[in-house]
Scaffold this motif. Structure first.
Motif, PDB file in Angstrom:
ATOM      1  N   SER A 196     -11.902   1.091 -14.355  1.00  0.00           N
ATOM      2  CA  SER A 196     -12.419  -0.258 -14.165  1.00  0.00           C
ATOM      3  C   SER A 196     -11.958  -0.844 -12.826  1.00  0.00           C
ATOM      4  CB  SER A 196     -11.960  -1.159 -15.311  1.00  0.00           C
ATOM      5  OG  SER A 196     -10.568  -1.317 -15.263  1.00  0.00           O
ATOM      6  N   PHE A 197     -12.496  -1.996 -12.515  1.00  0.00           N
ATOM      7  CA  PHE A 197     -12.130  -2.705 -11.293  1.00  0.00           C
ATOM      8  C   PHE A 197     -10.653  -3.088 -11.327  1.00  0.00           C
ATOM      9  CE2 PHE A 197     -11.727  -6.683  -8.887  1.00  0.00           C
ATOM     10  CZ  PHE A 197     -12.071  -6.195  -7.633  1.00  0.00           C
ATOM     11  N   ARG A 198     -10.170  -3.441 -12.500  1.00  0.00           N
ATOM     12  CA  ARG A 198      -8.754  -3.795 -12.644  1.00  0.00           C
ATOM     13  C   ARG A 198      -7.852  -2.612 -12.288  1.00  0.00           C
ATOM     14  NH1 ARG A 198      -6.577  -4.649 -18.369  1.00  0.00           N
ATOM     15  NH2 ARG A 198      -5.473  -2.756 -17.939  1.00  0.00           N
ATOM     16  N   ASP A 199      -8.248  -1.412 -12.669  1.00  0.00           N
ATOM     17  CA  ASP A 199      -7.475  -0.222 -12.329  1.00  0.00           C
ATOM     18  C   ASP A 199      -7.439  -0.004 -10.817  1.00  0.00           C
ATOM     19  OD1 ASP A 199      -7.023   0.292 -15.024  1.00  0.00           O
ATOM     20  OD2 ASP A 199      -8.829   1.532 -15.192  1.00  0.00           O
ATOM     21  N   ILE A 200      -8.548  -0.261 -10.154  1.00  0.00           N
ATOM     22  CA  ILE A 200      -8.608  -0.118  -8.696  1.00  0.00           C
ATOM     23  C   ILE A 200      -7.662  -1.111  -8.028  1.00  0.00           C
ATOM     24  CG2 ILE A 200     -10.081  -0.372  -6.673  1.00  0.00           C
ATOM     25  CD1 ILE A 200     -12.409   0.587  -8.457  1.00  0.00           C
ATOM     26  N   VAL A 201      -7.686  -2.359  -8.489  1.00  0.00           N
ATOM     27  CA  VAL A 201      -6.822  -3.394  -7.913  1.00  0.00           C
ATOM     28  C   VAL A 201      -5.349  -3.035  -8.107  1.00  0.00           C
ATOM     29  CG1 VAL A 201      -6.121  -5.802  -8.127  1.00  0.00           C
ATOM     30  CG2 VAL A 201      -8.544  -5.215  -8.125  1.00  0.00           C
ATOM     31  N   VAL A 202      -4.992  -2.555  -9.286  1.00  0.00           N
ATOM     32  CA  VAL A 202      -3.606  -2.174  -9.555  1.00  0.00           C
ATOM     33  C   VAL A 202      -3.194  -1.012  -8.658  1.00  0.00           C
ATOM     34  CG1 VAL A 202      -2.061  -1.199 -11.308  1.00  0.00           C
ATOM     35  CG2 VAL A 202      -3.592  -3.066 -11.898  1.00  0.00           C
ATOM     36  N   ASP A 203      -4.054  -0.020  -8.491  1.00  0.00           N
ATOM     37  CA  ASP A 203      -3.746   1.106  -7.604  1.00  0.00           C
ATOM     38  C   ASP A 203      -3.532   0.647  -6.170  1.00  0.00           C
ATOM     39  OD1 ASP A 203      -3.818   2.928  -9.619  1.00  0.00           O
ATOM     40  OD2 ASP A 203      -5.864   3.620  -9.203  1.00  0.00           O
ATOM     41  N   VAL A 204      -4.380  -0.237  -5.687  1.00  0.00           N
ATOM     42  CA  VAL A 204      -4.246  -0.736  -4.314  1.00  0.00           C
ATOM     43  C   VAL A 204      -2.947  -1.521  -4.165  1.00  0.00           C
ATOM     44  CG1 VAL A 204      -5.229  -2.351  -2.648  1.00  0.00           C
ATOM     45  CG2 VAL A 204      -6.703  -0.716  -3.800  1.00  0.00           C
ATOM     46  N   LEU A 205      -2.612  -2.331  -5.150  1.00  0.00           N
ATOM     47  CA  LEU A 205      -1.380  -3.112  -5.077  1.00  0.00           C
ATOM     48  C   LEU A 205      -0.137  -2.228  -5.085  1.00  0.00           C
ATOM     49  CD1 LEU A 205      -2.180  -6.161  -7.362  1.00  0.00           C
ATOM     50  CD2 LEU A 205      -2.009  -6.122  -4.873  1.00  0.00           C
ATOM     51  N   TRP A 261      -0.151   0.931  -3.751  1.00  0.00           N
ATOM     52  CA  TRP A 261      -0.159   1.759  -2.555  1.00  0.00           C
ATOM     53  C   TRP A 261       0.099   0.983  -1.269  1.00  0.00           C
ATOM     54  CZ3 TRP A 261       0.371   6.696  -1.710  1.00  0.00           C
ATOM     55  CH2 TRP A 261       0.169   7.564  -2.768  1.00  0.00           C
ATOM     56  N   ILE A 262      -0.218  -0.303  -1.209  1.00  0.00           N
ATOM     57  CA  ILE A 262      -0.012  -1.076   0.021  1.00  0.00           C
ATOM     58  C   ILE A 262       1.461  -1.093   0.434  1.00  0.00           C
ATOM     59  CG2 ILE A 262      -0.096  -3.411   0.975  1.00  0.00           C
ATOM     60  CD1 ILE A 262      -2.811  -3.734  -0.313  1.00  0.00           C
ATOM     61  N   PRO A 263       2.397  -1.434  -0.443  1.00  0.00           N
ATOM     62  CA  PRO A 263       3.804  -1.397  -0.010  1.00  0.00           C
ATOM     63  C   PRO A 263       4.260   0.002   0.386  1.00  0.00           C
ATOM     64  CG  PRO A 263       3.598  -2.557  -2.097  1.00  0.00           C
ATOM     65  CD  PRO A 263       2.268  -1.961  -1.794  1.00  0.00           C
ATOM     66  N   GLU A 264       3.746   1.002  -0.307  1.00  0.00           N
ATOM     67  CA  GLU A 264       4.130   2.375   0.005  1.00  0.00           C
ATOM     68  C   GLU A 264       3.674   2.763   1.415  1.00  0.00           C
ATOM     69  OE1 GLU A 264       6.231   5.628  -0.876  1.00  0.00           O
ATOM     70  OE2 GLU A 264       5.957   3.957  -2.236  1.00  0.00           O
ATOM     71  N   LEU A 265       2.509   2.328   1.812  1.00  0.00           N
ATOM     72  CA  LEU A 265       2.012   2.647   3.151  1.00  0.00           C
ATOM     73  C   LEU A 265       2.812   1.935   4.239  1.00  0.00           C
ATOM     74  CD1 LEU A 265      -1.835   2.625   2.547  1.00  0.00           C
ATOM     75  CD2 LEU A 265      -0.348   4.594   2.885  1.00  0.00           C
ATOM     76  N   PHE A 266       3.345   0.755   3.945  1.00  0.00           N
ATOM     77  CA  PHE A 266       4.172   0.049   4.926  1.00  0.00           C
ATOM     78  C   PHE A 266       5.567   0.658   5.036  1.00  0.00           C
ATOM     79  CE2 PHE A 266       1.306  -3.695   4.160  1.00  0.00           C
ATOM     80  CZ  PHE A 266       0.768  -3.678   5.426  1.00  0.00           C
ATOM     81  N   ILE A 267       6.112   1.150   3.938  1.00  0.00           N
ATOM     82  CA  ILE A 267       7.478   1.674   3.919  1.00  0.00           C
ATOM     83  C   ILE A 267       7.544   3.101   4.444  1.00  0.00           C
ATOM     84  CG2 ILE A 267       9.361   2.289   2.351  1.00  0.00           C
ATOM     85  CD1 ILE A 267       8.546  -0.100   0.643  1.00  0.00           C
ATOM     86  N   LEU A 268       6.493   3.880   4.300  1.00  0.00           N
ATOM     87  CA  LEU A 268       6.500   5.297   4.668  1.00  0.00           C
ATOM     88  C   LEU A 268       6.908   5.554   6.119  1.00  0.00           C
ATOM     89  CD1 LEU A 268       5.991   8.203   3.733  1.00  0.00           C
ATOM     90  CD2 LEU A 268       3.624   7.908   4.460  1.00  0.00           C
ATOM     91  N   PRO A 269       6.384   4.851   7.132  1.00  0.00           N
ATOM     92  CA  PRO A 269       6.822   5.142   8.508  1.00  0.00           C
ATOM     93  C   PRO A 269       8.321   4.914   8.717  1.00  0.00           C
ATOM     94  CG  PRO A 269       4.852   3.789   8.534  1.00  0.00           C
ATOM     95  CD  PRO A 269       5.294   3.878   7.117  1.00  0.00           C
ATOM     96  N   PHE A 270       8.880   3.892   8.094  1.00  0.00           N
ATOM     97  CA  PHE A 270      10.314   3.645   8.229  1.00  0.00           C
ATOM     98  C   PHE A 270      11.130   4.738   7.552  1.00  0.00           C
ATOM     99  CE2 PHE A 270       8.426  -0.640   8.493  1.00  0.00           C
ATOM    100  CZ  PHE A 270       8.822  -0.935   9.792  1.00  0.00           C
ATOM    101  N   ARG A 271      10.629   5.236   6.432  1.00  0.00           N
ATOM    102  CA  ARG A 271      11.310   6.348   5.764  1.00  0.00           C
ATOM    103  C   ARG A 271      11.317   7.596   6.637  1.00  0.00           C
ATOM    104  NH1 ARG A 271       9.023   7.268  -0.125  1.00  0.00           N
ATOM    105  NH2 ARG A 271       9.075   5.126  -0.794  1.00  0.00           N
ATOM    106  N   ILE A 272      10.185   7.879   7.259  1.00  0.00           N
ATOM    107  CA  ILE A 272      10.096   9.067   8.115  1.00  0.00           C
ATOM    108  C   ILE A 272      11.060   8.946   9.285  1.00  0.00           C
ATOM    109  CG2 ILE A 272       8.583  10.336   9.688  1.00  0.00           C
ATOM    110  CD1 ILE A 272       6.284   9.738   7.727  1.00  0.00           C
ATOM    111  N   ILE A 273      11.120   7.781   9.923  1.00  0.00           N
ATOM    112  CA  ILE A 273      12.053   7.567  11.033  1.00  0.00           C
ATOM    113  C   ILE A 273      13.487   7.718  10.550  1.00  0.00           C
ATOM    114  CG2 ILE A 273      12.934   5.820  12.634  1.00  0.00           C
ATOM    115  CD1 ILE A 273      10.014   4.792  12.838  1.00  0.00           C
TER     116      ILE A 273
END
Length: 64
Positions: free
Chosen positions: A23-32, A34-46
């Motif tokens: 459902s649309f709710r599942d999509i919204v939850v997945d995006v919510l 993944w957004i923090p994970e995408l911001f934190i990943l470059p700092f983790r790699i560094i």
């Protein structure tokens, strides 16, 4: 006993059918999630690269 079994089987079938829908709710939850994970990943790699470089330099200095 047979009535009970048929009701149980019917509930299970309904649950399996509704579980397959995405459902649309599942999509919204997945995006919510993944957004923090995408911001934190470059700092983790560094951090991992600097930590590995520091360990390599430390091991080299222990060797000398």
């Amino acid at each position: 006993m047979k009535d009970w079994w048929n009701r149980k089987k019917g509930k299970t079938r309904k649950h399996k059918k509704s579980k397959e829908d995405y459902s649309f709710r599942d999509i919204v939850v997945d995006v919510l999630f993944w957004i923090p994970e995408l911001f934190i990943l470059p700092f983790r790699i560094i951090f991992w690269l600097l930590r590995g470089l520091g360990r390599m330099i430390g091991d080299f200095l222990d060797f000398v």
